[in-house]
Design a protein around this motif. Structure first.
Motif, PDB file in Angstrom:
ATOM      1  N   PHE A  25       0.829  -1.213   0.000  1.00  0.00           N
ATOM      2  CA  PHE A  25       0.000   0.000   0.000  1.00  0.00           C
ATOM      3  C   PHE A  25       0.859   1.257   0.000  1.00  0.00           C
ATOM      4  O   PHE A  25       0.648   2.168  -0.830  1.00  0.00           O
ATOM      5  N   ILE A  26       1.830   1.342   0.903  1.00  0.00           N
ATOM      6  CA  ILE A  26       2.622   2.568   1.008  1.00  0.00           C
ATOM      7  C   ILE A  26       3.509   2.740  -0.220  1.00  0.00           C
ATOM      8  O   ILE A  26       3.695   3.860  -0.722  1.00  0.00           O
ATOM      9  N   SER A  27       4.071   1.639  -0.750  1.00  0.00           N
ATOM     10  CA  SER A  27       4.887   1.742  -1.960  1.00  0.00           C
ATOM     11  C   SER A  27       4.066   2.257  -3.127  1.00  0.00           C
ATOM     12  O   SER A  27       4.529   3.103  -3.916  1.00  0.00           O
ATOM     13  N   PHE A  28       2.832   1.757  -3.243  1.00  0.00           N
ATOM     14  CA  PHE A  28       1.977   2.208  -4.348  1.00  0.00           C
ATOM     15  C   PHE A  28       1.617   3.683  -4.193  1.00  0.00           C
ATOM     16  O   PHE A  28       1.659   4.446  -5.169  1.00  0.00           O
ATOM     17  N   VAL A  29       1.254   4.095  -2.982  1.00  0.00           N
ATOM     18  CA  VAL A  29       0.866   5.496  -2.764  1.00  0.00           C
ATOM     19  C   VAL A  29       2.045   6.425  -3.045  1.00  0.00           C
ATOM     20  O   VAL A  29       1.901   7.449  -3.744  1.00  0.00           O
ATOM     21  N   LEU A  30       3.223   6.094  -2.532  1.00  0.00           N
ATOM     22  CA  LEU A  30       4.404   6.928  -2.774  1.00  0.00           C
ATOM     23  C   LEU A  30       4.776   6.934  -4.258  1.00  0.00           C
ATOM     24  O   LEU A  30       5.140   7.983  -4.815  1.00  0.00           O
ATOM     25  N   GLY A  31       4.688   5.750  -4.890  1.00  0.00           N
ATOM     26  CA  GLY A  31       4.998   5.690  -6.313  1.00  0.00           C
ATOM     27  C   GLY A  31       4.024   6.491  -7.151  1.00  0.00           C
ATOM     28  O   GLY A  31       4.418   7.183  -8.099  1.00  0.00           O
ATOM     29  N   PHE A  32       2.742   6.407  -6.792  1.00  0.00           N
ATOM     30  CA  PHE A  32       1.710   7.163  -7.521  1.00  0.00           C
ATOM     31  C   PHE A  32       1.930   8.661  -7.346  1.00  0.00           C
ATOM     32  O   PHE A  32       1.867   9.443  -8.312  1.00  0.00           O
TER      33      PHE A  32
ATOM     34  N   GLN B 243       0.898   8.435 -19.282  1.00  0.00           N
ATOM     35  CA  GLN B 243       1.092   8.805 -20.681  1.00  0.00           C
ATOM     36  C   GLN B 243      -0.131   8.481 -21.534  1.00  0.00           C
ATOM     37  O   GLN B 243      -0.284   9.009 -22.635  1.00  0.00           O
ATOM     38  N   THR B 244      -1.009   7.590 -21.044  1.00  0.00           N
ATOM     39  CA  THR B 244      -2.176   7.177 -21.823  1.00  0.00           C
ATOM     40  C   THR B 244      -3.410   8.048 -21.564  1.00  0.00           C
ATOM     41  O   THR B 244      -4.421   7.864 -22.226  1.00  0.00           O
ATOM     42  N   VAL B 245      -3.333   8.952 -20.602  1.00  0.00           N
ATOM     43  CA  VAL B 245      -4.489   9.812 -20.296  1.00  0.00           C
ATOM     44  C   VAL B 245      -4.617  10.876 -21.388  1.00  0.00           C
ATOM     45  O   VAL B 245      -3.670  11.643 -21.625  1.00  0.00           O
ATOM     46  N   PRO B 246      -5.738  10.942 -22.072  1.00  0.00           N
ATOM     47  CA  PRO B 246      -5.877  11.917 -23.176  1.00  0.00           C
ATOM     48  C   PRO B 246      -5.834  13.357 -22.678  1.00  0.00           C
ATOM     49  O   PRO B 246      -6.572  13.742 -21.765  1.00  0.00           O
ATOM     50  N   ASP B 247      -4.970  14.159 -23.287  1.00  0.00           N
ATOM     51  CA  ASP B 247      -4.896  15.575 -22.917  1.00  0.00           C
ATOM     52  C   ASP B 247      -6.167  16.323 -23.279  1.00  0.00           C
ATOM     53  O   ASP B 247      -6.537  17.306 -22.619  1.00  0.00           O
ATOM     54  N   GLN B 248      -6.864  15.837 -24.341  1.00  0.00           N
ATOM     55  CA  GLN B 248      -8.087  16.524 -24.758  1.00  0.00           C
ATOM     56  C   GLN B 248      -9.142  16.490 -23.664  1.00  0.00           C
ATOM     57  O   GLN B 248      -9.842  17.484 -23.428  1.00  0.00           O
ATOM     58  N   LEU B 249      -9.241  15.339 -22.985  1.00  0.00           N
ATOM     59  CA  LEU B 249     -10.236  15.230 -21.919  1.00  0.00           C
ATOM     60  C   LEU B 249      -9.875  16.135 -20.741  1.00  0.00           C
ATOM     61  O   LEU B 249     -10.756  16.756 -20.124  1.00  0.00           O
ATOM     62  N   LEU B 250      -8.594  16.200 -20.411  1.00  0.00           N
ATOM     63  CA  LEU B 250      -8.173  17.053 -19.303  1.00  0.00           C
ATOM     64  C   LEU B 250      -8.438  18.524 -19.627  1.00  0.00           C
ATOM     65  O   LEU B 250      -8.916  19.286 -18.769  1.00  0.00           O
ATOM     66  N   ARG B 251      -8.147  18.926 -20.861  1.00  0.00           N
ATOM     67  CA  ARG B 251      -8.401  20.321 -21.241  1.00  0.00           C
ATOM     68  C   ARG B 251      -9.896  20.626 -21.270  1.00  0.00           C
ATOM     69  O   ARG B 251     -10.329  21.709 -20.846  1.00  0.00           O
ATOM     70  N   ALA B 252     -10.680  19.643 -21.773  1.00  0.00           N
ATOM     71  CA  ALA B 252     -12.132  19.850 -21.816  1.00  0.00           C
ATOM     72  C   ALA B 252     -12.702  19.969 -20.406  1.00  0.00           C
ATOM     73  O   ALA B 252     -13.579  20.820 -20.144  1.00  0.00           O
TER      74      ALA B 252
ATOM     75  N   LEU C   1      -6.354   5.104 -15.147  1.00  0.00           N
ATOM     76  CA  LEU C   1      -5.251   4.398 -14.481  1.00  0.00           C
ATOM     77  C   LEU C   1      -5.735   3.212 -13.651  1.00  0.00           C
ATOM     78  O   LEU C   1      -4.940   2.592 -12.948  1.00  0.00           O
ATOM     79  N   ARG C   2      -7.024   2.893 -13.718  1.00  0.00           N
ATOM     80  CA  ARG C   2      -7.564   1.850 -12.856  1.00  0.00           C
ATOM     81  C   ARG C   2      -6.932   0.489 -13.144  1.00  0.00           C
ATOM     82  O   ARG C   2      -6.535  -0.237 -12.238  1.00  0.00           O
ATOM     83  N   ASN C   3      -6.805   0.144 -14.437  1.00  0.00           N
ATOM     84  CA  ASN C   3      -6.247  -1.160 -14.783  1.00  0.00           C
ATOM     85  C   ASN C   3      -4.760  -1.259 -14.448  1.00  0.00           C
ATOM     86  O   ASN C   3      -4.301  -2.256 -13.885  1.00  0.00           O
ATOM     87  N   VAL C   4      -3.996  -0.226 -14.782  1.00  0.00           N
ATOM     88  CA  VAL C   4      -2.575  -0.275 -14.477  1.00  0.00           C
ATOM     89  C   VAL C   4      -2.344  -0.236 -12.977  1.00  0.00           C
ATOM     90  O   VAL C   4      -1.382  -0.840 -12.464  1.00  0.00           O
ATOM     91  N   SER C   5      -3.229   0.436 -12.239  1.00  0.00           N
ATOM     92  CA  SER C   5      -3.116   0.439 -10.779  1.00  0.00           C
ATOM     93  C   SER C   5      -3.341  -0.958 -10.213  1.00  0.00           C
ATOM     94  O   SER C   5      -2.598  -1.408  -9.322  1.00  0.00           O
TER      95      SER C   5
END
Length: 319
Positions: A103-110, A204-213, A233-237
């Protein structure tokens, strides 16, 4: 009549053609011949040791007795394990070790991945520095931290005494109450870069268009993260957490080199306890029973990992 014939033909096509499968195997028999050496090696290196370990778990193997003179005792090894207070102590340590480290490794890494995902001066250097704990040898790291925690010559104790926070250097790895948290800190230090790399790749896979929208629609930073970034990021998490959990469940080097399971079994986890039973006390039957239980747990984690990985691939394919 024609409609019935068509339905029967469609039903026949939907059913697997066993003769066709055998025919295709026969047609590609030369291809299978190429992988036969690899299959043979896997049977020798993987399948036979698993079978032998399962078989040995049903026998009593006293230290003074050769393996060929082992005594069949059925499920007694498993009963002895499940009724032993040491088993529950080691299991508790293993759960604390695995859950805490994961848990702590994942939180710090994220958190590190989110921080390094932004552009700033020196980002490349900082990335390289943070990866160092993951790429160095676990053996070397264990000995370095063993000296860092040393009650007489350790730098942590010296700093605490110098700052007036302690009257004398604490016994980090020589105390029953502090040894396991101290080892978890070392394990987190080594593993969080792996989670950071995985989450940086996911970002890197999160679309910038959605973030800007979302920003144009008035979403603040937290809303953009929770409703746009995190769902992608749910699947990679899930994959990262499962990989960390499996690695921590099998983690041997750090607890064994730094403490050897002591003091008083306070830092023994499953894998170190199995090693001590087998190669320290030469109780091969009990160690094999422990190994079978560990194998079943890891198979369950592997099942969820394969499901998560398959779900991720299907999502990528649909997109």
């Amino acid at each position: 009549m024609t409609m019935l014939t068509a339905k029967a033909e469609a039903r026949r096509r939907l059913q697997p053609d066993k003769s066709g499968l055998l025919r295709r195997i026969w047609e590609h028999r030369a291809d299978y011949a190429y992988v036969l050496p690899a299959i043979a090696v896997m049977l020798i290196v993987i399948a036979y040791p698993i079978y032998y370990t399962i078989e040995l778990s049903f026998f009593n193997t006293p230290p003074g007795l050769q393996l060929r003179d082992r005594i069949f005792i059925g499920l007694d090894n498993y009963i002895a394990i499940l009724t032993s207070p040491v088993f529950w102590k080691v299991t508790s340590n293993t759960l604390i070790w695995t859950l805490g480290s994961t848990f702590i490794s994942f939180v710090l890494g994220f958190a590190s991945a989110l921080a390094l995902h932004r552009d700033f001066v020196g980002r490349g250097i900082l990335r390289a520095v943070l990866i160092i704990p993951w790429v160095i040898s676990a053996v070397a790291a264990s000995y370095i931290w063993k000296w860092i925690y040393h009650s007489d010559f350790g730098i942590v104790g010296a700093v605490l005494v110098g700052l007036g926070l302690a009257d004398r250097p604490p016994n980090f790895i020589d105390s029953v109450s502090t040894v396991l948290p101290s080892l978890i800190v070392v394990n987190i230090w080594r593993e969080f870069p792996f989670a950071m790399i995985m989450m940086m790749a996911g970002l890197q896979t999160v679309p910038d268009q959605l973030l800007r929208a979302a920003k144009v629609d008035g979403a603040n930073a937290w809303q953009r993260f929770w409703h746009v970034t995190f769902p992608h990021l749910r699947n990679v998490s899930t994959v990262t957490i499962l990989l960390l959990a499996v690695a921590n469940f099998n983690s041997f080097i750090i607890p064994w080199i730094m403490t050897g399971g002591g003091p008083s079994n306070a830092s023994h986890i499953w894998i170190t306890h199995i090693y001590e039973l087998a190669f320290g006390r030469q109780r091969w039957g009990v160690a094999s029973a422990y190994s079978v239980l560990l194998f079943l747990i890891l198979m369950a984690l592997g099942y969820f990992y394969v499901r998560a990985l398959g779900g991720s691939e299907q999502k990528d394919g649909s997109e």
